[in-house]
Write a protein that holds these residues in place. Structure first.
Motif, PDB file in Angstrom:
ATOM      1  N   LYS A 212     111.899  43.530 -28.371  1.00 36.63           N
ATOM      2  CA  LYS A 212     111.029  44.174 -27.386  1.00 36.63           C
ATOM      3  C   LYS A 212     111.447  43.750 -25.994  1.00 36.63           C
ATOM      4  O   LYS A 212     111.637  42.563 -25.721  1.00 36.63           O
ATOM      5  CB  LYS A 212     109.567  43.787 -27.616  1.00 36.63           C
ATOM      6  CG  LYS A 212     108.597  44.448 -26.625  1.00 36.63           C
ATOM      7  CD  LYS A 212     108.526  45.951 -26.869  1.00 36.63           C
ATOM      8  CE  LYS A 212     107.423  46.630 -26.039  1.00 36.63           C
ATOM      9  NZ  LYS A 212     107.844  46.854 -24.638  1.00 36.63           N
ATOM     10  N   LEU A 213     111.615  44.729 -25.125  1.00 36.57           N
ATOM     11  CA  LEU A 213     111.937  44.486 -23.727  1.00 36.57           C
ATOM     12  C   LEU A 213     110.642  44.347 -22.935  1.00 36.57           C
ATOM     13  O   LEU A 213     109.687  45.092 -23.156  1.00 36.57           O
ATOM     14  CB  LEU A 213     112.765  45.645 -23.185  1.00 36.57           C
ATOM     15  CG  LEU A 213     113.526  45.380 -21.881  1.00 36.57           C
ATOM     16  CD1 LEU A 213     114.816  44.630 -22.161  1.00 36.57           C
ATOM     17  CD2 LEU A 213     113.843  46.703 -21.186  1.00 36.57           C
ATOM     18  N   PHE A 214     110.605  43.391 -22.009  1.00 38.37           N
ATOM     19  CA  PHE A 214     109.415  43.230 -21.165  1.00 38.37           C
ATOM     20  C   PHE A 214     109.831  42.605 -19.841  1.00 38.37           C
ATOM     21  O   PHE A 214     110.956  42.138 -19.673  1.00 38.37           O
ATOM     22  CB  PHE A 214     108.355  42.373 -21.861  1.00 38.37           C
ATOM     23  CG  PHE A 214     108.779  40.946 -22.123  1.00 38.37           C
ATOM     24  CD1 PHE A 214     108.414  39.927 -21.259  1.00 38.37           C
ATOM     25  CD2 PHE A 214     109.551  40.627 -23.233  1.00 38.37           C
ATOM     26  CE1 PHE A 214     108.800  38.618 -21.492  1.00 38.37           C
ATOM     27  CE2 PHE A 214     109.945  39.326 -23.478  1.00 38.37           C
ATOM     28  CZ  PHE A 214     109.567  38.314 -22.605  1.00 38.37           C
ATOM     29  N   GLN A 215     108.903  42.615 -18.900  1.00 38.10           N
ATOM     30  CA  GLN A 215     109.192  42.126 -17.559  1.00 38.10           C
ATOM     31  C   GLN A 215     108.107  41.158 -17.118  1.00 38.10           C
ATOM     32  O   GLN A 215     106.915  41.384 -17.361  1.00 38.10           O
ATOM     33  CB  GLN A 215     109.294  43.289 -16.571  1.00 38.10           C
ATOM     34  CG  GLN A 215     109.858  42.901 -15.208  1.00 38.10           C
ATOM     35  CD  GLN A 215     110.252  44.116 -14.379  1.00 38.10           C
ATOM     36  OE1 GLN A 215     110.116  45.247 -14.821  1.00 38.10           O
ATOM     37  NE2 GLN A 215     110.748  43.884 -13.174  1.00 38.10           N
ATOM     38  N   VAL A 216     108.531  40.054 -16.491  1.00 41.48           N
ATOM     39  CA  VAL A 216     107.618  39.092 -15.893  1.00 41.48           C
ATOM     40  C   VAL A 216     108.024  38.945 -14.435  1.00 41.48           C
ATOM     41  O   VAL A 216     109.120  38.447 -14.142  1.00 41.48           O
ATOM     42  CB  VAL A 216     107.657  37.727 -16.610  1.00 41.48           C
ATOM     43  CG1 VAL A 216     106.736  36.736 -15.914  1.00 41.48           C
ATOM     44  CG2 VAL A 216     107.288  37.871 -18.078  1.00 41.48           C
ATOM     45  N   GLY A 217     107.174  39.401 -13.531  1.00 37.96           N
ATOM     46  CA  GLY A 217     107.559  39.436 -12.131  1.00 37.96           C
ATOM     47  C   GLY A 217     108.729  40.386 -11.940  1.00 37.96           C
ATOM     48  O   GLY A 217     108.695  41.529 -12.376  1.00 37.96           O
ATOM     49  N   GLN A 218     109.784  39.900 -11.329  1.00 32.48           N
ATOM     50  CA  GLN A 218     110.972  40.719 -11.099  1.00 32.48           C
ATOM     51  C   GLN A 218     112.044  40.529 -12.168  1.00 32.48           C
ATOM     52  O   GLN A 218     113.074  41.195 -12.136  1.00 32.48           O
ATOM     53  CB  GLN A 218     111.571  40.392  -9.722  1.00 32.48           C
ATOM     54  CG  GLN A 218     110.645  40.691  -8.553  1.00 32.48           C
ATOM     55  CD  GLN A 218     110.282  42.161  -8.487  1.00 32.48           C
ATOM     56  OE1 GLN A 218     111.148  43.030  -8.554  1.00 32.48           O
ATOM     57  NE2 GLN A 218     108.991  42.449  -8.354  1.00 32.48           N
ATOM     58  N   GLN A 219     111.792  39.609 -13.121  1.00 30.75           N
ATOM     59  CA  GLN A 219     112.808  39.299 -14.134  1.00 30.75           C
ATOM     60  C   GLN A 219     112.530  40.057 -15.430  1.00 30.75           C
ATOM     61  O   GLN A 219     111.394  40.105 -15.908  1.00 30.75           O
ATOM     62  CB  GLN A 219     112.827  37.788 -14.426  1.00 30.75           C
ATOM     63  CG  GLN A 219     113.854  37.360 -15.452  1.00 30.75           C
ATOM     64  CD  GLN A 219     115.274  37.656 -15.024  1.00 30.75           C
ATOM     65  OE1 GLN A 219     115.711  37.265 -13.943  1.00 30.75           O
ATOM     66  NE2 GLN A 219     116.009  38.388 -15.858  1.00 30.75           N
TER      67      GLN A 219
END
Length: 255
Positions: A212-219
């Motif tokens: 699963k792809l996900f994002q935390v802030g800009q990363q």
């Protein structure tokens, strides 16, 4: 408007997830791949944890060609694999691959070809081969819809190293089938088979992985996990089931 923005973000995430399924995409990534195996060694009593640090760095040579650098640096901890070495921790041998690949697919096919090198970076004799090796490597794949279907191969011969260790003459074959959903889930079935021509033995784990792809802030990150089953292995290799947990940092072009 919010629904449109959410849809666009999801679509972008799905495209990134598809790029990750392509070993020669123009995407910088740093996978930290944890592998857990057991029933290893002549007595089938050993266990091994391997953390593969696998940076993938594409370099644009010109508007038509890319050079993709794929490095695998293993960090290994093993217990009870060899009676004379109950526990060992350290680096294993490094594999460095370089793929020259067209910047755009050709007739819907993406491919890359180049050299692969085996570097004897192991910090303990039981964790490596004590051999220098080299040979060709290649990858070919097709992406259509959410599907990615292809294979990666290499063959490595040793050309220098310790006279007390076996020569290396091995073929690695990795067919892979992946499906990425519109919300950036990826389901992968792949084999990672190595044939040792010197000893006429296969080591053939087959893995089913969910990511699963996900994002935390800009990363941006991807987490991937799943079981591995050893369809065949050497007498001193791993048996039965293993497990993989992969944590990947992504750096899309323009970041």
């Amino acid at each position: 408007m919010l629904a449109f923005a959410t849809s666009a973000v999801a679509q972008g995430s799905a495209e990134l997830a598809k790029e990750l399924a392509n070993p020669v995409s123009s995407l910088i990534s740093v996978p930290l791949q944890s592998n857990f195996d057991h029933d290893i060694g002549p007595l089938d009593q050993g266990r091994r944890y391997t953390l593969n640090i696998q940076p993938v760095i594409p370099v644009s040579l010109n508007e038509d060609w890319n050079l993709i650098s794929r490095t695998i640096v293993p960090v290994i901890n093993q217990e009870d694999v060899f009676p004379q070495a109950p526990e060992k921790t350290g680096l294993g041998d490094t594999t460095q691959s370089l793929f020259f690949s067209p910047a755009e697919p050709v007739n819907g096919i993406t491919w890359g070809i180049g050299p692969a090198f085996l570097l004897p970076t192991a910090t303990e004799p039981h964790l490596g081969t004590e051999q220098w090796g080299a040979g060709p490597t290649g990858v070919v794949l097709k992406q259509t819809g959410g599907w990615t279907i292809g294979g990666l191969v290499n063959h490595i011969w040793s050309f220098a190293g310790s006279d007390n260790r076996d020569d290396i003459n091995s073929t690695f074959v990795q067919p892979f089938f992946a499906y990425t959903t519109p919300d950036a889930w990826t389901f992968t079935l792949q084999a990672e088979s190595t044939y040792d021509w010197e000893n006429e033995q296969w080591n053939a784990p087959v893995a089913f992985l969910v990511a699963k792809l996900f994002q935390v802030g800009q990363q941006t990150y991807q987490i991937q996990a799943g079981p591995r089953y050893y369809a065949d292995s050497p007498d001193t290799g791993a048996d039965n089931m293993g497990f993989r947990l992969n944590f990947i940092l992504l750096f899309p072009a323009g970041d």
